[in-house]
Design a protein around this motif. Structure first.
Motif, PDB file in Angstrom:
ATOM      1  N   GLN A  71      59.411 -17.486 -19.302  1.00 27.90           N
ATOM      2  CA  GLN A  71      59.729 -16.929 -17.994  1.00 27.90           C
ATOM      3  C   GLN A  71      60.863 -15.918 -18.130  1.00 27.90           C
ATOM      4  O   GLN A  71      61.947 -16.255 -18.613  1.00 27.90           O
ATOM      5  CB  GLN A  71      60.122 -18.040 -17.017  1.00 27.90           C
TER       6      GLN A  71
ATOM      7  N   VAL B  21      55.082 -13.194  -8.569  1.00 25.57           N
ATOM      8  CA  VAL B  21      55.199 -13.200 -10.021  1.00 25.57           C
ATOM      9  C   VAL B  21      53.910 -12.656 -10.642  1.00 25.57           C
ATOM     10  O   VAL B  21      52.842 -12.696 -10.027  1.00 25.57           O
ATOM     11  CB  VAL B  21      55.474 -14.637 -10.538  1.00 25.57           C
TER      12      VAL B  21
ATOM     13  N   TRP C 242      51.601 -12.795 -14.338  1.00 30.72           N
ATOM     14  CA  TRP C 242      51.392 -13.575 -15.544  1.00 30.72           C
ATOM     15  C   TRP C 242      50.579 -12.768 -16.549  1.00 30.72           C
ATOM     16  O   TRP C 242      49.655 -12.059 -16.178  1.00 30.72           O
ATOM     17  CB  TRP C 242      50.615 -14.867 -15.229  1.00 30.72           C
TER      18      TRP C 242
ATOM     19  N   SER D 234      55.536 -15.163 -17.836  1.00 31.98           N
ATOM     20  CA  SER D 234      55.628 -14.807 -16.419  1.00 31.98           C
ATOM     21  C   SER D 234      56.819 -13.879 -16.216  1.00 31.98           C
ATOM     22  O   SER D 234      57.846 -14.003 -16.892  1.00 31.98           O
ATOM     23  CB  SER D 234      55.786 -16.055 -15.540  1.00 31.98           C
TER      24      SER D 234
ATOM     25  N   LYS E 235      58.709 -10.924 -13.087  1.00 34.64           N
ATOM     26  CA  LYS E 235      58.672 -10.244 -11.792  1.00 34.64           C
ATOM     27  C   LYS E 235      57.983  -8.886 -11.908  1.00 34.64           C
ATOM     28  O   LYS E 235      57.400  -8.389 -10.947  1.00 34.64           O
ATOM     29  CB  LYS E 235      60.086 -10.055 -11.257  1.00 34.64           C
TER      30      LYS E 235
END
Length: 406
Positions: free
Chosen positions: A13, A149, A151, A161, A163
């Motif tokens: 992330q 988000v 992916w 993941s 932004k």
């Protein structure tokens, strides 16, 4: 009977995932890291080692791009930078000639000829000091976007993941394809042959280009005063002959095509060639996705501005993301990314149109057309204000530069 547990790699992330580890991708990742964002660079590992022989893939890095690389802390890490102080352009078998330098603008150098891998090495060294950057050494396989988000999954099923996903993965961009972004393209009908050449006389730090009847031939000065990187744009039939003929035959043709400007030429490398194609993505942005560099646009190499356009993409996006962060805005939203698209797509379209105009102007050798070219070149060469504007354009200087390039 015991079953073997399956190892599942946890998802990564980050704030921003950059797909592509070329010059534009690495510069973007470095800039985002300096802004305090967490970054994933998704690209297969590449061996970045310079040998004693010069690499065939080189770029003319202009002053604006140099300023960006300096602000990023990468410029002083780049090996084998070859500055050039002036440019000479002329028409084969004509009398038109233009000489450009940056003296009147207060600059000793117009730009630097640098191997692409050398720029990547400088960026990689600057990146090594940032713990908020993670490397995912794999190719992208899939892409999906949710409300807040995006992916991506790699071929080894590593999930990332972010932004915002930045597609800086080249002319055949997988990000562009997975995002269903179409492109407009035009086959220039030419191929570009590249090689490293030793010349009898030193290049004296001058970038030279001659317009032949079937395309331009450029000599780009390298660090060795007798070595130049050449880019010969020519027809499919001629490029095949130039690539496959003997070294002696190639050297004779090259020396003659270049009007023996630097004396006898001796080829020092292989002579690969590649098709020249204009590409322009229909959209530079979608929700949580942005394209830059060759993923967004490719142009004819006759002005040497391709990578500089890409690095300007990077500088503009860095500036915009910084502004949006200060407003605590969601920089992955298309409504914000549209500001980047308006700025960068208009400039890419202008550059494409300019290259097309030059290509058409210098195509062919009709006597009337050649006479008009010669007259125009000589008039420009005598008009200092016009020459200053051409030099400023070549250096990337303009009124609308992002702060990262100032």
């Amino acid at each position: 009977m015991a079953t073997q547990a399956t190892s599942i790699t946890p998802p990564i992330q980050v704030d921003i995932a950059v797909v592509g580890a070329g010059m534009v991708g690495l510069a973007s990742a470095l800039g985002f890291a300096q802004q305090g964002l967490s970054v994933a660079i998704v690209a297969p590992e590449e061996s970045l080692q310079l040998s004693d022989d010069y690499q065939l893939r080189v770029s003319a890095i202009n002053y604006a791009s140099q300023r960006l690389l300096t602000r990023l802390g990468a410029w002083h890490h780049i090996p084998r930078k070859a500055p050039y102080q002036s440019m000479e352009v002329w028409d084969k078998d004509g009398i038109g000639r233009i000489h450009l330098d940056g003296q009147r603008l207060g600059h000793s150098d117009i730009g630097h000829i640098i191997e692409n891998q050398a720029v990547q090495i400088g960026l990689e060294q600057a990146l090594s000091g940032y713990p908020n950057v993670v490397r995912v050494s794999d190719k992208i396989a899939s892409l999906s976007v949710a409300d807040d988000v995006a992916w991506l999954a790699t071929e080894s099923q590593q999930m990332v993941s972010a932004k915002l996903i930045v597609g800086a993965d080249g002319a055949h961009s997988k990000v562009r394809s997975l995002a269903n972004i179409g492109i407009k393209f035009q086959d220039y009908g030419h191929y570009g042959l590249v090689a490293t050449v030793h010349t009898e006389r030193p290049h004296l730090g001058v970038a030279r280009q001659v317009f032949l009847k079937d395309g331009p031939l450029a000599f780009l000065p390298l660090g060795n005063p007798h070595l130049s990187s050449i880019v010969w744009s020519t027809s499919p039939d001629n490029v095949k002959q130039l690539s496959e003929c003997s070294a002696e035959q190639f050297e004779r043709q090259l020396t003659a095509a270049f009007d023996s400007t630097l004396g006898l030429c001796n080829v020092q490398s292989a002579r690969p060639y590649f098709p020249l194609t204009m590409r322009l993505a229909n959209d530079f942005v979608k929700e949580r996705i942005v394209l830059m560099g060759d993923a967004a646009h490719t142009i004819h190499p006759l002005a040497g501005q391709g990578v500089n356009l890409g690095l300007l993409d990077c500088a503009v996006l860095l500036e915009k993301v910084d502004q949006w962060q200060q407003k605590d805005a969601d920089y992955g939203r298309r409504s914000y990314l549209a500001e980047y698209q308006r700025w960068r797509k208009s400039e890419a379209m202008e550059m494409i149109a300019t290259m097309e105009a030059f290509k058409r102007l210098y195509a062919g050798n009709h006597p009337l057309k050649q006479g008009l070219r010669d007259l125009g070149m000589n008039l420009v060469n005598k008009a200092s204000p016009v020459k200053d504007r051409l030099v400023a354009r070549a250096m990337g200087l303009g009124r609308n530069l992002p702060r990262w390039c100032q």
